[in-house]
Design an enzyme around this catalytic site. Structure first.
Site, mmCIF file in Angstrom:
data_model
loop_
_atom_site.group_PDB
_atom_site.id
_atom_site.type_symbol
_atom_site.label_atom_id
_atom_site.label_comp_id
_atom_site.label_asym_id
_atom_site.label_seq_id
_atom_site.Cartn_x
_atom_site.Cartn_y
_atom_site.Cartn_z
ATOM 1 N N MET A 230 8.200 10.453 -2.098
ATOM 2 C CA MET A 230 7.634 11.427 -3.045
ATOM 3 C C MET A 230 6.553 12.232 -2.367
ATOM 4 O O MET A 230 5.577 11.673 -1.876
ATOM 5 C CB MET A 230 6.973 10.702 -4.213
ATOM 6 C CG MET A 230 7.909 9.972 -5.099
ATOM 7 S SD MET A 230 6.953 8.992 -6.290
ATOM 8 C CE MET A 230 7.144 7.367 -5.607
ATOM 9 N N ASP B 56 4.437 -2.127 2.750
ATOM 10 C CA ASP B 56 4.922 -2.850 1.571
ATOM 11 C C ASP B 56 6.265 -2.314 1.080
ATOM 12 O O ASP B 56 7.185 -3.076 0.795
ATOM 13 C CB ASP B 56 3.879 -2.778 0.445
ATOM 14 C CG ASP B 56 2.556 -3.421 0.849
ATOM 15 O OD1 ASP B 56 2.585 -4.362 1.662
ATOM 16 O OD2 ASP B 56 1.504 -2.971 0.371
ATOM 17 N N GLY C 241 5.976 5.199 3.120
ATOM 18 C CA GLY C 241 5.522 5.271 4.500
ATOM 19 C C GLY C 241 4.569 4.139 4.830
ATOM 20 O O GLY C 241 3.966 4.108 5.891
ATOM 21 N N GLY C 242 4.429 3.179 3.909
ATOM 22 C CA GLY C 242 3.574 2.011 4.149
ATOM 23 C C GLY C 242 4.415 0.769 4.382
ATOM 24 O O GLY C 242 5.637 0.778 4.209
ATOM 25 N N CYS D 275 -4.359 7.934 -5.204
ATOM 26 C CA CYS D 275 -2.922 7.756 -5.143
ATOM 27 C C CYS D 275 -2.273 9.026 -4.600
ATOM 28 O O CYS D 275 -2.433 10.098 -5.167
ATOM 29 C CB CYS D 275 -2.466 7.497 -6.575
ATOM 30 S SG CYS D 275 -0.740 7.420 -6.782
ATOM 31 N N CYS E 30 -0.849 7.560 -12.138
ATOM 32 C CA CYS E 30 0.210 7.895 -11.215
ATOM 33 C C CYS E 30 1.455 7.045 -11.454
ATOM 34 O O CYS E 30 2.574 7.533 -11.418
ATOM 35 C CB CYS E 30 -0.336 7.558 -9.847
ATOM 36 S SG CYS E 30 0.266 8.609 -8.655
ATOM 37 N N GLY F 219 11.056 3.544 -3.695
ATOM 38 C CA GLY F 219 10.041 4.563 -3.405
ATOM 39 C C GLY F 219 9.423 4.231 -2.067
ATOM 40 O O GLY F 219 8.551 3.375 -1.968
ATOM 41 N N LEU F 220 9.915 4.873 -0.994
ATOM 42 C CA LEU F 220 9.366 4.619 0.342
ATOM 43 C C LEU F 220 8.130 5.486 0.530
ATOM 44 O O LEU F 220 8.230 6.708 0.567
ATOM 45 C CB LEU F 220 10.399 4.959 1.422
ATOM 46 C CG LEU F 220 11.504 3.946 1.705
ATOM 47 C CD1 LEU F 220 12.375 4.445 2.858
ATOM 48 C CD2 LEU F 220 10.946 2.563 2.042
ATOM 49 N N GLY G 178 6.793 -1.181 -3.759
ATOM 50 C CA GLY G 178 6.130 -2.203 -2.948
ATOM 51 C C GLY G 178 4.880 -2.750 -3.590
ATOM 52 O O GLY G 178 3.900 -3.046 -2.910
#
Length: 395
Positions: free
Chosen positions: A33, A13, A10-11, A200, A100, A7-8, A124
């Site tokens: 997501m 981690d 965009g951060g 979240c 979430c 699950g990318l 992450g």
């Protein structure tokens, strides 16, 4: 070669998680997501998901892994947003991050990943997983992250054995500083990116604005209850039974307007939560006012002066039986049994010594020391030796 969907977000981690998995020889797919469309309630001109999605795509490109976006905004609205409105309306304070993970990341998202042929889903999160065999069955353990300051096991307190069996936490053994260092060494665009704050997936949201979409504002009074109120007097009680004692230790104070004096007005009790200090807009008190209770039926906010006000503290809490959840089902206790544990009632709270008491109707958590702002709707999670064993919704 095992296939992992990361699950990318965009951060940094999740970016480093993807990199580490690729290094470990997995076939890695990045999946972003998208969970929120409504920009009318975010603060400033941020459109967080667009920036995040671009960063996620650039990371995937840099790592040479396939990348896709999935739009889960409909499921998110149904399972998270609507639930939040309902909870706030009832005067409870939900935890969107825990929900979430339970409802979206490790349910809807995981099912999509598995349908793409993935063996595992990775996130992450700063937590760890271990596995051992018991009576020939694999048992999965959810362990605190090595970085005490960042441990996120609390947010995963509602996961099941099935979900854990398919999950990897690549950065759980690392410190945050090490994660940033790896990202910088690999020239990942997210290396310096600030950690996301706020709900979240929704970015920075003004909570009253967010809630006002559904919950109408309604003027009511703010009452200040003096610390010397009679209801705080410690009385000597001879309890008829263990249950009576547990109920006494975990019951909340029931306030009336006559318990204090009106010191101000508010625009809706459901916008406030226990322990809150900001937003009351009442000045002139020697010490700041804290919310000690909200009555959404009468639309009254009860407050007390100073963080040591007795109305803030309680020694126990109750979880209805259908809201008790064991990550380690094999360790669940039966009615009339007790278990010594450490527990927390909010993210990043240092673990507190406590005892679980299972009854026919549910679970009592009785702390050795009184706890501040035990809040209905939030999650309590319990641990032994750094392992998260279970959790429940505070009722």
């Amino acid at each position: 070669m095992k296939k992992v969907v990361v699950g990318l977000s965009g951060g940094v981690d999740s970016s480093v998680s993807a990199y580490l998995l690729k290094e470990q020889g997995y076939e890695v797919i990045g999946l972003f997501m998208k969970n929120w469309h409504d920009d009318s309630v975010t603060i400033s001109d941020e459109c967080p998901w667009l920036d995040d999605s671009n960063d996620a795509m650039m990371v995937a490109d840099k790592l040479g892994i396939p990348f896709q976006t999935v739009d889960l905004s409909e499921q998110y609205k149904e399972r998270i947003v609507d639930y939040m409105f309902n909870e706030y309306e009832k005067g409870r304070t939900p935890n969107p991050d825990v929900l979430c993970n339970r409802e979206i990341k490790f349910d809807v998202f995981m099912k999509i990943a598995l349908s793409l042929g993935a063996d595992y889903v990775a996130t992450g999160h700063y937590c760890r997983k271990a596995e051992f065999e018991k009576d020939g069955e694999p048992i999965y353990q959810l362990l605190s992250g090595e970085d005490n300051n960042k441990d996120q096991s609390y947010f995963l307190c509602q996961l099941t054995q099935e979900q854990l069996s398919k999950t990897l936490f690549p950065i759980g053994e690392l410190q945050k500083s090490e994660v940033r260092k790896i990202a910088a060494e690999q020239n990942l665009v997210t290396a310096e990116k600030k950690d996301s704050q706020g709900l979240c997936f929704i970015g920075k949201v003004r909570l009253p604005d967010f809630l006002q979409q559904k919950l109408k504002s309604k003027e009511g009074v703010i009452v200040e209850v003096p610390a010397g109120n009679d209801s705080y007097l410690e009385e000597d009680i001879n309890f008829k039974s263990k249950i009576d004692q547990l109920q006494h230790l975990s019951k909340k104070f029931n306030y009336q307007l006559t318990d204090g004096k009106v010191v101000g007005k508010h625009q809706g009790a459901h916008y406030f939560t226990k322990g809150q200090r900001k937003g009351l807009a009442v000045g002139g008190t020697p010490e700041p006012l804290f919310v000690i209770d909200t009555d959404v039926i009468e639309n009254v906010i009860y407050t007390g002066q100073g963080k040591d006000h007795p109305g803030i503290y309680r020694q126990g809490l109750f979880i209805a039986q259908d809201e008790v959840h064991w990550v380690r089902r094999d360790l669940a206790i039966d009615s009339d049994e007790e278990l010594r544990i450490k527990a927390r009632i909010r993210y990043r709270q240092p673990l507190q010594d406590a005892t679980l008491h299972q009854t026919e109707n549910g679970m009592y958590v009785i702390f050795d020391q009184p706890q501040a702002s035990i809040t209905e709707g939030q999650f309590v999670a319990w641990y032994q030796n750094g392992e998260l064993l279970g959790s429940g919704v505070i009722s």
